[in-house]
Design an enzyme around this catalytic site. Structure first.
Site, short mmCIF file in Angstrom:
data_model
loop_
_atom_site.label_atom_id
_atom_site.label_comp_id
_atom_site.label_asym_id
_atom_site.label_seq_id
_atom_site.Cartn_x
_atom_site.Cartn_y
_atom_site.Cartn_z
N ASP A 98 0.96 -1.47 0.06
CA ASP A 98 0.11 0.02 0.19
C ASP A 98 0.92 1.09 -0.02
OD1 ASP A 98 -2.28 1.81 0.45
OD2 ASP A 98 -3.29 -0.18 1.68
N ASP A 200 -2.81 4.67 -2.50
CA ASP A 200 -3.85 5.34 -1.48
C ASP A 200 -4.18 6.75 -2.13
OD1 ASP A 200 -5.07 5.15 1.17
OD2 ASP A 200 -4.02 7.03 1.35
N GLU A 255 -6.09 4.01 -5.86
CA GLU A 255 -7.37 4.38 -5.08
C GLU A 255 -7.91 5.72 -5.57
OE1 GLU A 255 -9.58 4.71 -0.84
OE2 GLU A 255 -7.47 5.66 -1.26
N HIS A 329 -11.19 -2.40 3.35
CA HIS A 329 -11.04 -1.83 4.82
C HIS A 329 -11.77 -0.59 5.28
CE1 HIS A 329 -8.05 0.47 2.85
NE2 HIS A 329 -8.12 1.34 3.88
N ASP A 330 -12.33 0.27 4.04
CA ASP A 330 -13.11 1.41 4.69
C ASP A 330 -14.41 1.20 4.27
OD1 ASP A 330 -10.62 2.61 4.76
OD2 ASP A 330 -10.47 3.28 2.68
C1 GLC Z 1 -7.63 5.85 1.81
C2 GLC Z 1 -7.53 4.78 2.86
C3 GLC Z 1 -8.15 5.08 4.05
C4 GLC Z 1 -7.27 6.19 4.70
C5 GLC Z 1 -7.39 7.25 3.93
C6 GLC Z 1 -6.19 8.23 4.26
O1 GLC Z 1 -8.98 6.10 1.65
O2 GLC Z 1 -8.33 3.75 2.20
O3 GLC Z 1 -8.27 3.87 5.07
O4 GLC Z 1 -7.91 6.51 6.08
O5 GLC Z 1 -7.13 7.11 2.49
O6 GLC Z 1 -4.86 7.74 3.87
#
Ligand code: GLC
Ligand code: CA
Length: 556
Positions: A98, A200, A255, A329-330
């Site tokens: 990640d 991310d 992402e 995980h979100d």
């Molecule tokens: C992304 C991650 C999340 C995190 C955010 C800040 O959305 O998936 O878990 O809190 O970025 O890094």
């Protein structure tokens, strides 16, 4: 369409903190992951996406990194990491790291330097601004985790930008030195043998020049998506491709908060100048509410989901590549959100959702526990919640009178990120076999019924169904590369589509409801055979009766 290994792979996401604890401190760790690689091998996945394992003060569970080249103490050592990756590779499993580089932790050495003085060499690594002339904040942007996106720093009498928590200051990607340091770090991990990166919030790295005020959102601040798809993001990713990603046979997934179909065609273009694929969010917003955003208990309308998924399936065909996910995980657990987690329908609807997703075009992602049909957790009180997003939103929205205590708790139980973060349910032993100590977050009390050990012992379990879906994808090119076409766009209960490759054709039928429905099988499939189904032996016939949450695939 070009064939690629990352198009033919199935990815499994591990949230290390909650996966398996090897030493009884209540926190999952790298040796715990190594212990469970045979389980993943049995499931049949090809790639692991590892949520962050770097050194971190854990304000946001590892998404706030204080050293990109060190392992978080609770998770083990660099040697444990090397062992884990070697053990994964021995089993033919690849590892994606990640990559969290929109921001660092405020405890990262770059930020510690940056905040010291305006002429520090690291000053421009972050985004610093003075107050406006009237003394107000530099602009109206909000943090994804409530409140403004600006934090005042005494030492230089200025504010720094943080689109996430105030312990996650945003890096200044317009500074070439930042980009070079990030690229060097990535090359270091590639040399160590990692196979790629999940990036991310990578769509947020290029901020609009002048950082102008924007339309405010629900809590009075402009949302973090104001920074999505900024003016230089594609340029920076192309530079990353040249300086890093082309150095190895990598897999990348970005992402991309706020990504549109048109933007995705650039990020994930099949000319392979940027990323291999992106995570889009439209289907995750399908059940949001106008007033309170994600914080609601509204059920989605299936026609909306079909419209979104179909637009992405058709839109990226031949020009880019989709990623397929219902959980991470979100997000809360998909069986509780889009299926039905009652005793009667949990397994059926978990398999139905899996069928619907895994038969589409794109690279599927399985989030730990999804393959068991793990459900949302009854947290009940705020004390049981660990996630800063939920806790901050609770205080902000209840204090502003936007939502009552009862409705917010219901929304957190339904949508909060901790639903995905309860410990992986390995067995019916104490703490679901996750730890011999005290787990860092509560275990879902349903582990006595829902756990891996039980599911491995049974041929008709959700686990066995996932195993079969994954195997089918490996054995049938049409599942990977076939063209997607939607049937019945306006049917409120049934999601049906076809896949076609050359002369081959598949029909996928999924009932998202408790209603028994009739469905007329298109002629060309009436003599076909069942490839997979979640009820025993459906009989293919012209006017078929489709049972609650039934799903099957017919091969012409
Ligand atoms: C992304 C991650 C999340 C995190 C955010 C800040 O959305 O998936 O878990 O809190 O970025 O890094
Ligand atoms: Ca541990």
């Amino acid at each position: 369409m070009e064939k690629r290994w990352w198009k033919e792979s199935v990815v499994y996401q591990i949230y290390p903190r909650s996966f398996c604890d090897s030493n009884g401190d209540g926190i999952g760790d790298l040796n715990g992951i190594t212990e469970k690689l045979d389980y993943l091998k049995e499931l049949g996945i090809d790639v692991i996406w590892l949520s962050p394992v770097y050194q971190s003060p854990n304000d946001d569970n590892g998404y706030d990194i204080s050293d990109y080249q060190a392992i978080m103490k609770e998770f083990g050592t660099m040697e444990d990491f090397d062992n884990m990756i070697a053990a994964a590779h021995e089993r033919g499993i690849k590892i994606l790291m990640d990559l969290v580089v929109n921001h660092t932790s405020d405890e990262h050495k770059w930020f510690i330097e940056s905040r010291k003085s305006t002429d520090n060499p690291y000053r421009d690594y972050y985004i610093w601004r003075p107050a406006k002339e009237d003394g107000s904040l530099p602009n109206n942007w909000g943090s994804c985790f409530s409140g403004p996106a600006w934090e005042y720093d005494q030492a230089t009498d200025m504010y720094y930008l943080h689109l996430f928590s105030k312990k996650q200051p945003d890096l200044n990607w317009d500074n070439p030195a930042v980009r070079q340091d990030v690229f060097d770090m990535m090359n270091w991990w590639l040399k160590k043998g990692v196979d790629g990166f999940r990036m991310d919030v990578i769509s947020l790295i290029s901020k609009e020049p002048g950082l102008p005020d924007k339309e405010p959102g629900i809590n009075g601040y402009a949302t973090f998506n104001v920074s999505a798809n900024g003016p230089h993001v594609h340029e920076y990713l192309q530079e990353m491709r040249e300086k890093v990603l082309n150095n190895a046979d990598t897999m990348t997934v970005g992402e991309c908060s706020g990504v549109t179909l048109e933007e995705a065609k650039k990020y994930a273009c099949s000319d392979e100048k940027e990323l291999n694929m992106v995570f889009q969010f439209e289907h995750m917003d399908v059940d949001a509410d106008e007033k309170t955003g994600k914080w609601c208990t509204r059920k989605m309308n299936l026609c909306d989901l079909k419209e979104i998924m179909t637009r992405w399936q058709k839109g990226l065909q031949d020009v880019a590549w989709n990623s397929l996910y219902l959980e991470n995980h979100d997000q809360p657990r998909s069986v509780s959100r889009f299926g039905n987690d009652s005793d009667k329908y949990r397994e059926l609807s978990a398999k139905m959702l899996a069928t619907c997703l895994h038969m589409m075009q794109g690279t599927p992602y399985v989030y730990q526990g999804e393959e068991l049909g793990m459900t949302n957790c009854p947290f009940d009180t705020l004390d049981n919640i660990r996630d800063l997003e939920s806790i901050n939103a609770y205080h902000e929205l209840t204090q502003q009178g936007k939502i009552s205590h009862e409705d917010m708790m219901a929304a957190i139980n339904y949508k909060g990120r901790d639903n995905a973060r309860t410990p992986m349910q390995w067995s019916d032993e104490k703490n679901a076999g996750f730890t011999t100590g005290t787990p860092w977050i509560m275990v879902n009390p349903n582990y006595t019924k829902i756990n891996a050990m039980e599911q491995l012992s049974r041929e008709d379990s959700v686990f066995r169904y996932y195993q079969k879906l994954i195997r089918l994808r490996h054995e049938n090119e049409i599942i990977v590369y076939g063209t997607y076409d939607l049937l019945l766009p306006d049917d409120p209960d049934i999601y049906a589509y076809t896949r076609s490759l050359g002369a081959d054709k598949l029909l996928v039928v999924c009932n998202f409801s408790e209603n028994t429905r009739t469905f007329s099988i298109p002629d060309q499939f009436t003599n076909g055979s069942i490839m997979i189904s979640n009820y025993k032996d459906p009989t293919i016939q012209n006017n078929m009766s489709i049972r609650p949450y039934e799903a099957f695939v017919i091969k012409k």
